[in-house]
Design an enzyme around this catalytic site. Structure first.
Site, PDB file in Angstrom:
ATOM      1  CD  GLU A  80      -3.000  -1.188   2.142  1.00 28.22           C
ATOM      2  OE1 GLU A  80      -2.632  -0.771   3.251  1.00 28.22           O
ATOM      3  OE2 GLU A  80      -4.074  -1.771   1.959  1.00 28.22           O
ATOM      4  CD  GLU A 101     -15.040  15.231  41.677  1.00 31.37           C
ATOM      5  OE1 GLU A 101     -14.701  15.758  42.751  1.00 31.37           O
ATOM      6  OE2 GLU A 101     -15.873  14.314  41.586  1.00 31.37           O
TER       7      GLU A 101
END
Lengths: 102, 476
Positions: free
Chosen positions: B68, B308
């Site tokens: 490829e 948080e």
């Protein structure tokens, strides 16, 4: 050649062909026979044919991007074409080589 | 690599970290391996890494036959991963052969075979004495060609040629709709088949690897997450780590003298893991901050994962209760890494953590809160990751502290992370904030502490401008 082509041969420019075969395999021999017959019958003087055994020149196979064998490369006139197989389908071979027979 | 009499199959190390553990030593030596997966799942990279690591780590030269990408593209693409194809080519350790097939230029004029391809491959292998071969992706040969039966028998011949040649080969194949590969290559490669998968679950992309088949060898049968980063592919064999880490006897402080006294050893063991659980607003982060600061005071590098709060917010909020993170950050002892748990997949979090561990070499790691991670995967995945994480920290002799949010009112832990972490953690501290006599009272309870005695009293505390202050004196 299974069927003989008749009539006047028309070629644009000189043909430069390279046939890459792999040793003495039956397919290689068939391709050599077929291309020689074609050259003798129709292309005398207007073709330059080279037969290369990639067994002996493995490097060339990769340089010339040969994957299938036998492979006939039409270098000139452009566009380049690769004819794979034993070249027994004459119509296809002639068409791919840009040869018309009137 | 045969380890016992029973494991007679010779193995070739894959060079992909984690994969050798799953395959008990690597790929079958001298045999073809099929790697299949859909587009973009990392097949080429997988193959390239196998080849390059084979050269650099195991001194096994390799041939990359690309159907490829051109050799120039390959060189460019893998430069970013530190794979120097050019150098290896110059050293005669690597051959790249780009098999370019221009469909529009090809005319089939009779019978043919792939002898030319065999000759090329054989030449490349012999020219450098290659032990490893990659064929990426051989199925490209099929597209547009008329004689499928011929190609199939040639491919079969190719595989037996590779076996005869004794090279360990990776053949990649695009995933088909009803079969593993479009052209059914799995029929020809019977020894080892690996499936790569790239999927998006709840908007989070995860990569998975599974060994579909491995003849003559034991192997892990799970789906293993794998990562692609600047070092290439690494597989996380989540369950294969062993319990053989060292356990120091040194005692370190939790950051609170009063809390230290609640343990019979006057503190907790170095390189132990501590879990703090509690519902919202029970000062888990504050306790974690004390712990972080005490580590910085010992001049030990500390890594704080905040899921948080942003680093800035954390610094500001802690400053109000007298915990000065700014200084610790400036002196480069404290590193706060904040990210939303949902921003990345679970594996990415683990990878970032692993990377920071190698980069910063911290002695203390805090994850606040670990329960946030449960939002990004199913509980078994999170569980596996946590086990892996804890083992990694233990092996690196790192003090670890995790906070975990629990739901109010439930006596049993319906949160599976808590279940899991609490059994893995060496020390477990439970925080509560309950109403007593019209007053909210904060309290702390040590549930367990491995290898030492601890107070069984619930200890009330308040938050002052100087941090946590215990109101009841500690008894042993």
């Amino acid at each position: 050649m299974k069927e003989k082509a008749k009539g006047k041969v028309k070629i644009e420019g000189k043909l430069v062909l390279k046939l890459y075969v792999s040793g003495m395999s039956s397919k290689s021999m068939a391709a050599i026979e077929n291309i020689k017959l074609l050259c003798d019958e129709h292309l005398k003087g207007s073709v330059e044919l080279e037969i290369i055994d990639i067994f002996k020149n493995p490097k060339l196979a990769s340089e010339q991007h040969i994957v299938f064998s036998p492979s006939l490369l039409k270098k000139l006139p452009l566009p380049q074409k690769t004819l794979v197989g034993t070249l027994s389908d004459t119509k296809k071979v002639l068409k791919a080589l840009g040869i018309t027979i009137e | 690599m045969a380890k016992s009499k029973h494991e007679t199959l010779l193995k070739t190390p894959t060079g992909i970290s984690g994969l050798d553990e799953i395959t008990n030593g690597g790929f079958p030596k001298g045999r073809p391996v099929l790697i299949c997966g859909s587009a973009g799942c990392g097949k080429t990279l997988f193959a390239a890494q196998f080849l390059i690591k084979g050269i650099t780590d195991y001194n096994e030269p390799g041939v990359f036959m690309s159907f490829e990408e051109s050799s120039k593209d390959l060189v460019e693409n893998f430069k970013s991963l530190g794979f120097d194809f050019k150098k290896l080519q110059a050293q005669n350790k690597l051959r790249i052969d780009h098999v370019r097939i221009e469909r529009s230029e090809i005319e089939e004029t009779g019978e043919y075979d792939l002898e030319a391809l065999f000759i090329r491959l054989n030449y490349a292998i012999d020219s450098i004495g290659a032990k490893r071969v990659v064929l990426d992706t051989i199925e490209t040969l099929f597209s547009g060609m008329g004689n499928m039966a011929l190609l199939r028998s040639e491919i079969r011949r190719l595989f037996s040629y590779l076996k005869e040649k004794g090279v360990t080969a990776i053949i990649t194949g695009e995933r088909g709709e009803s079969s593993l590969t479009r052209q059914g290559l799995e029929e020809y490669v019977s020894d080892c088949v690996i499936l790569l998968d790239f999927r998006v679950i709840e908007q989070i992309a995860t990569r998975r690897l599974r060994i579909v088949k491995y003849r003559g060898s034991t192997h892990g049968t799970n789906e293993y997450p794998f990562l692609i980063d600047e070092h290439g592919i690494s597989v996380l064999p989540v369950t294969s780590l062993k319990l053989d880490y060292k356990s120091p006897t040194e005692i370190i402080s939790t950051g609170l003298a009063a809390l230290d006294r609640a343990f019979s050893a006057q503190g907790i063991y170095r390189a132990s893991s501590t879990l703090i659980t509690g519902s919202a607003g029970t000062s888990k982060t504050i306790l974690a901050a004390h712990y972080a600061l005490s580590s910085c005071k010992r001049k030990e590098r500390t890594l704080y994962f905040s899921f948080e709060e942003s680093p800035d917010q954390l610094v500001r909020n802690m400053a109000t209760i007298g915990i000065n993170f700014k200084k610790a950050i400036q002196s480069k002892l404290l590193h706060i890494h904040a990210s939303r748990p949902s921003l990345q997949g679970l594996e990415m979090h683990l990878m970032v953590l692993n990377r920071l561990l190698t980069e910063l070499k911290p002695r203390t790691v805090i994850i606040d809160p670990i329960s946030s991670l449960i939002t990004i995967g199913n509980s078994s995945e999170v569980g596996a990751m946590l086990v892996r994480l804890m083992d990694t920290l233990k092996m690196n002799q790192i003090n670890a502290l995790f906070t975990s949010l629990t739901n109010d009112g439930s006596s049993s832990n319906d949160n599976p992370t808590v279940d899991l972490v609490s059994s893995l953690a060496d020390t477990w501290i439970k925080l509560t904030n309950e109403e007593r006599n019209n007053e909210r009272v904060r309290s702390l309870l040590i549930v367990k502490s491995r290898g030492m005695g601890h107070s069984n009293n619930q200890q009330d505390f308040t938050i002052t401008a100087k941090g946590i202050h215990f109101s009841t004196p500690n008894k042993k």
